[in-house]
Design a protein around this motif. Structure first.
Motif, PDB file in Angstrom:
ATOM      1  N   VAL A 108       0.876  -1.168   0.000  1.00  0.00           N
ATOM      2  CA  VAL A 108       0.000   0.000   0.000  1.00  0.00           C
ATOM      3  C   VAL A 108       0.909   1.213   0.000  1.00  0.00           C
ATOM      4  O   VAL A 108       1.832   1.315   0.812  1.00  0.00           O
ATOM      5  N   MET A 109       0.678   2.123  -0.940  1.00  0.00           N
ATOM      6  CA  MET A 109       1.563   3.278  -1.032  1.00  0.00           C
ATOM      7  C   MET A 109       0.824   4.536  -1.471  1.00  0.00           C
ATOM      8  O   MET A 109      -0.211   4.465  -2.124  1.00  0.00           O
ATOM      9  N   SER A 110       1.369   5.660  -1.052  1.00  0.00           N
ATOM     10  CA  SER A 110       0.931   6.969  -1.520  1.00  0.00           C
ATOM     11  C   SER A 110       2.083   7.511  -2.350  1.00  0.00           C
ATOM     12  O   SER A 110       3.086   7.983  -1.804  1.00  0.00           O
ATOM     13  N   PRO A 111       1.991   7.410  -3.684  1.00  0.00           N
ATOM     14  CA  PRO A 111       3.114   7.774  -4.554  1.00  0.00           C
ATOM     15  C   PRO A 111       3.512   9.239  -4.428  1.00  0.00           C
ATOM     16  O   PRO A 111       2.668  10.107  -4.190  1.00  0.00           O
ATOM     17  N   GLY A 112       4.795   9.480  -4.589  1.00  0.00           N
ATOM     18  CA  GLY A 112       5.336  10.831  -4.548  1.00  0.00           C
ATOM     19  C   GLY A 112       5.469  11.417  -5.940  1.00  0.00           C
ATOM     20  O   GLY A 112       4.987  10.856  -6.931  1.00  0.00           O
ATOM     21  N   PRO A 113       6.175  12.550  -6.046  1.00  0.00           N
ATOM     22  CA  PRO A 113       6.318  13.240  -7.324  1.00  0.00           C
ATOM     23  C   PRO A 113       7.162  12.486  -8.344  1.00  0.00           C
ATOM     24  O   PRO A 113       7.198  12.856  -9.509  1.00  0.00           O
ATOM     25  N   ASP A 114       7.828  11.402  -7.923  1.00  0.00           N
ATOM     26  CA  ASP A 114       8.626  10.595  -8.836  1.00  0.00           C
ATOM     27  C   ASP A 114       7.807   9.482  -9.484  1.00  0.00           C
ATOM     28  O   ASP A 114       8.351   8.606 -10.137  1.00  0.00           O
ATOM     29  N   SER A 115       6.473   9.519  -9.314  1.00  0.00           N
ATOM     30  CA  SER A 115       5.587   8.480  -9.842  1.00  0.00           C
ATOM     31  C   SER A 115       4.575   9.058 -10.825  1.00  0.00           C
ATOM     32  O   SER A 115       4.174  10.212 -10.703  1.00  0.00           O
ATOM     33  N   VAL A 116       4.152   8.200 -11.764  1.00  0.00           N
ATOM     34  CA  VAL A 116       3.188   8.589 -12.789  1.00  0.00           C
ATOM     35  C   VAL A 116       2.160   7.471 -12.920  1.00  0.00           C
ATOM     36  O   VAL A 116       2.526   6.295 -12.982  1.00  0.00           O
ATOM     37  N   VAL A 117       0.868   7.844 -12.983  1.00  0.00           N
ATOM     38  CA  VAL A 117      -0.189   6.872 -13.233  1.00  0.00           C
ATOM     39  C   VAL A 117      -0.412   6.797 -14.729  1.00  0.00           C
ATOM     40  O   VAL A 117      -0.561   7.820 -15.403  1.00  0.00           O
ATOM     41  N   GLN A 118      -0.397   5.584 -15.258  1.00  0.00           N
ATOM     42  CA  GLN A 118      -0.678   5.351 -16.672  1.00  0.00           C
ATOM     43  C   GLN A 118      -2.008   4.635 -16.746  1.00  0.00           C
ATOM     44  O   GLN A 118      -2.169   3.578 -16.138  1.00  0.00           O
ATOM     45  N   GLY A 119      -2.952   5.211 -17.494  1.00  0.00           N
ATOM     46  CA  GLY A 119      -4.286   4.627 -17.603  1.00  0.00           C
ATOM     47  C   GLY A 119      -4.272   3.234 -18.173  1.00  0.00           C
ATOM     48  O   GLY A 119      -3.345   2.835 -18.871  1.00  0.00           O
ATOM     49  N   GLU A 120      -5.314   2.485 -17.856  1.00  0.00           N
ATOM     50  CA  GLU A 120      -5.460   1.123 -18.349  1.00  0.00           C
ATOM     51  C   GLU A 120      -5.562   1.131 -19.864  1.00  0.00           C
ATOM     52  O   GLU A 120      -6.308   1.924 -20.441  1.00  0.00           O
ATOM     53  N   ALA A 121      -4.803   0.291 -20.512  1.00  0.00           N
ATOM     54  CA  ALA A 121      -4.803   0.238 -21.986  1.00  0.00           C
ATOM     55  C   ALA A 121      -6.016  -0.528 -22.492  1.00  0.00           C
ATOM     56  O   ALA A 121      -6.471  -1.469 -21.883  1.00  0.00           O
ATOM     57  N   GLU A 122      -6.501  -0.101 -23.637  1.00  0.00           N
ATOM     58  CA  GLU A 122      -7.525  -0.854 -24.344  1.00  0.00           C
ATOM     59  C   GLU A 122      -6.870  -2.100 -24.933  1.00  0.00           C
ATOM     60  O   GLU A 122      -5.661  -2.108 -25.181  1.00  0.00           O
ATOM     61  N   PRO A 123      -7.618  -3.176 -25.178  1.00  0.00           N
ATOM     62  CA  PRO A 123      -7.016  -4.369 -25.771  1.00  0.00           C
ATOM     63  C   PRO A 123      -6.246  -4.037 -27.049  1.00  0.00           C
ATOM     64  O   PRO A 123      -6.745  -3.321 -27.903  1.00  0.00           O
ATOM     65  N   GLY A 124      -5.002  -4.505 -27.127  1.00  0.00           N
ATOM     66  CA  GLY A 124      -4.175  -4.275 -28.302  1.00  0.00           C
ATOM     67  C   GLY A 124      -3.470  -2.928 -28.304  1.00  0.00           C
ATOM     68  O   GLY A 124      -2.740  -2.607 -29.221  1.00  0.00           O
ATOM     69  N   GLU A 125      -3.643  -2.127 -27.253  1.00  0.00           N
ATOM     70  CA  GLU A 125      -3.033  -0.803 -27.183  1.00  0.00           C
ATOM     71  C   GLU A 125      -1.875  -0.834 -26.201  1.00  0.00           C
ATOM     72  O   GLU A 125      -1.954  -1.440 -25.143  1.00  0.00           O
ATOM     73  N   SER A 126      -0.799  -0.151 -26.531  1.00  0.00           N
ATOM     74  CA  SER A 126       0.364  -0.086 -25.656  1.00  0.00           C
ATOM     75  C   SER A 126       0.222   1.079 -24.685  1.00  0.00           C
ATOM     76  O   SER A 126      -0.202   2.152 -25.063  1.00  0.00           O
ATOM     77  N   LEU A 127       0.622   0.881 -23.432  1.00  0.00           N
ATOM     78  CA  LEU A 127       0.595   1.960 -22.455  1.00  0.00           C
ATOM     79  C   LEU A 127       1.782   2.888 -22.601  1.00  0.00           C
ATOM     80  O   LEU A 127       1.811   3.960 -22.041  1.00  0.00           O
ATOM     81  N   SER A 128       2.788   2.467 -23.342  1.00  0.00           N
ATOM     82  CA  SER A 128       3.993   3.278 -23.452  1.00  0.00           C
ATOM     83  C   SER A 128       3.811   4.470 -24.362  1.00  0.00           C
ATOM     84  O   SER A 128       4.671   5.318 -24.452  1.00  0.00           O
TER      85      SER A 128
END
Length: 69
Positions: free
Chosen positions: A48-68
């Motif tokens: 369990v964590m509360s991310p700091g400024p060194d973290s980024v949330v990347q949304g869930e990818a649609e099927p066949g889509e890259s999160l990068s």
């Protein structure tokens, strides 16, 4: 920072030689998508964590889509 279960959390390495860590947010514990989050990392470790400024949330990818991007 707001997230949903299934989003990825990217935490950048803070010192030279430490790589970035990527985990899946499996549970949002705060109100309206706010931290803290229960995160499962690639090695299976969960925390369990509360991310700091060194973290980024990347949304869930649609099927066949890259999160990068």
């Amino acid at each position: 920072m707001r997230a949903h279960a299934g989003d990825r959390l990217l935490t950048h390495g803070r010192t030279v030689g430490h790589r970035d860590r990527v985990g899946e947010i499996v549970e949002v514990l705060g109100p309206d998508g706010q931290p803290p989050y229960r995160v499962r990392f690639e090695d299976g470790h969960e925390t369990v964590m509360s991310p700091g400024p060194d973290s980024v949330v990347q949304g869930e990818a649609e099927p066949g889509e890259s999160l990068s991007g």
